[in-house]
Scaffold this motif. Sequence first.
Motif, PDB file in Angstrom:
ATOM      1  N   PRO A  78       0.794  -1.235   0.000  1.00  0.00           N
ATOM      2  CA  PRO A  78       0.000   0.000   0.000  1.00  0.00           C
ATOM      3  C   PRO A  78       0.827   1.287   0.000  1.00  0.00           C
ATOM      4  CG  PRO A  78      -0.832  -1.528   1.648  1.00  0.00           C
ATOM      5  CD  PRO A  78       0.423  -2.122   1.094  1.00  0.00           C
ATOM      6  N   ASP A  79       1.996   1.269   0.629  1.00  0.00           N
ATOM      7  CA  ASP A  79       2.822   2.476   0.674  1.00  0.00           C
ATOM      8  C   ASP A  79       3.590   2.710  -0.629  1.00  0.00           C
ATOM      9  OD1 ASP A  79       1.992   2.937   3.269  1.00  0.00           O
ATOM     10  OD2 ASP A  79       3.757   1.992   4.168  1.00  0.00           O
ATOM     11  N   LEU A  80       3.700   1.665  -1.458  1.00  0.00           N
ATOM     12  CA  LEU A  80       4.519   1.758  -2.661  1.00  0.00           C
ATOM     13  C   LEU A  80       3.734   1.601  -3.957  1.00  0.00           C
ATOM     14  CD1 LEU A  80       7.578  -0.380  -1.513  1.00  0.00           C
ATOM     15  CD2 LEU A  80       7.340   2.115  -1.478  1.00  0.00           C
ATOM     16  N   ARG A  81       2.495   1.154  -3.863  1.00  0.00           N
ATOM     17  CA  ARG A  81       1.720   0.872  -5.075  1.00  0.00           C
ATOM     18  C   ARG A  81       0.272   1.275  -4.863  1.00  0.00           C
ATOM     19  NH1 ARG A  81       2.048  -4.522  -8.703  1.00  0.00           N
ATOM     20  NH2 ARG A  81       3.370  -3.120  -9.871  1.00  0.00           N
ATOM     21  N   SER A  82      -0.193   2.192  -5.694  1.00  0.00           N
ATOM     22  CA  SER A  82      -1.610   2.558  -5.686  1.00  0.00           C
ATOM     23  C   SER A  82      -2.260   1.944  -6.924  1.00  0.00           C
ATOM     24  CB  SER A  82      -1.780   4.078  -5.671  1.00  0.00           C
ATOM     25  OG  SER A  82      -1.175   4.652  -6.814  1.00  0.00           O
ATOM     26  N   PHE A  83      -3.579   1.917  -6.933  1.00  0.00           N
ATOM     27  CA  PHE A  83      -4.265   1.339  -8.087  1.00  0.00           C
ATOM     28  C   PHE A  83      -5.624   1.981  -8.277  1.00  0.00           C
ATOM     29  CE2 PHE A  83      -5.447  -1.269  -4.469  1.00  0.00           C
ATOM     30  CZ  PHE A  83      -6.802  -1.486  -4.642  1.00  0.00           C
ATOM     31  N   GLU A  84      -6.090   1.915  -9.526  1.00  0.00           N
ATOM     32  CA  GLU A  84      -7.441   2.327  -9.886  1.00  0.00           C
ATOM     33  C   GLU A  84      -8.068   1.173 -10.645  1.00  0.00           C
ATOM     34  OE1 GLU A  84      -8.090   6.699 -11.005  1.00  0.00           O
ATOM     35  OE2 GLU A  84      -6.069   6.240 -11.746  1.00  0.00           O
ATOM     36  N   ILE A  85      -9.368   0.995 -10.464  1.00  0.00           N
ATOM     37  CA  ILE A  85     -10.107  -0.085 -11.118  1.00  0.00           C
ATOM     38  C   ILE A  85     -11.173   0.547 -12.007  1.00  0.00           C
ATOM     39  CG2 ILE A  85     -11.611  -2.078 -10.767  1.00  0.00           C
ATOM     40  CD1 ILE A  85     -10.303  -2.396  -7.973  1.00  0.00           C
ATOM     41  N   PHE A  86     -11.234   0.074 -13.241  1.00  0.00           N
ATOM     42  CA  PHE A  86     -12.203   0.564 -14.221  1.00  0.00           C
ATOM     43  C   PHE A  86     -12.897  -0.620 -14.870  1.00  0.00           C
ATOM     44  CE2 PHE A  86      -8.536   3.376 -14.149  1.00  0.00           C
ATOM     45  CZ  PHE A  86      -9.103   4.626 -14.011  1.00  0.00           C
ATOM     46  N   THR A  87     -14.169  -0.482 -15.204  1.00  0.00           N
ATOM     47  CA  THR A  87     -14.769  -1.488 -16.072  1.00  0.00           C
ATOM     48  C   THR A  87     -14.151  -1.311 -17.445  1.00  0.00           C
ATOM     49  OG1 THR A  87     -16.634  -0.088 -16.693  1.00  0.00           O
ATOM     50  CG2 THR A  87     -16.962  -1.573 -14.825  1.00  0.00           C
TER      51      THR A  87
END
Length: 99
Positions: A78-87
Amino acid sequence: MTRWAVIFKDEPGMMDIRADRARRDTHVAYAVAHPELLIGGGLKPEPQGDFCGALWVVEAPDRAAVEALVRADPFYEPDLRSFEIFTWGKILEDRQALL
């Protein structure tokens, strides 16, 4: 089943995680064990550059299932990698893409 695209953005410290061969092997084994992860891989700004993130395409019933898949991945920090989720919808639906 819905298709989802997950876009990961890495902080520079993520390169240390990527360099850990045992952790990478565990990450690859995790991906193999989850057939809902249709395709994935690292992203670089240039072919010879450092990884700056990753992309996954996942088939899952809902966003919560995708998020659970991401958070259980051995590469997720979590401190080194963020993410976004899309259809995600595929153009040229009748064509098969082999990569």
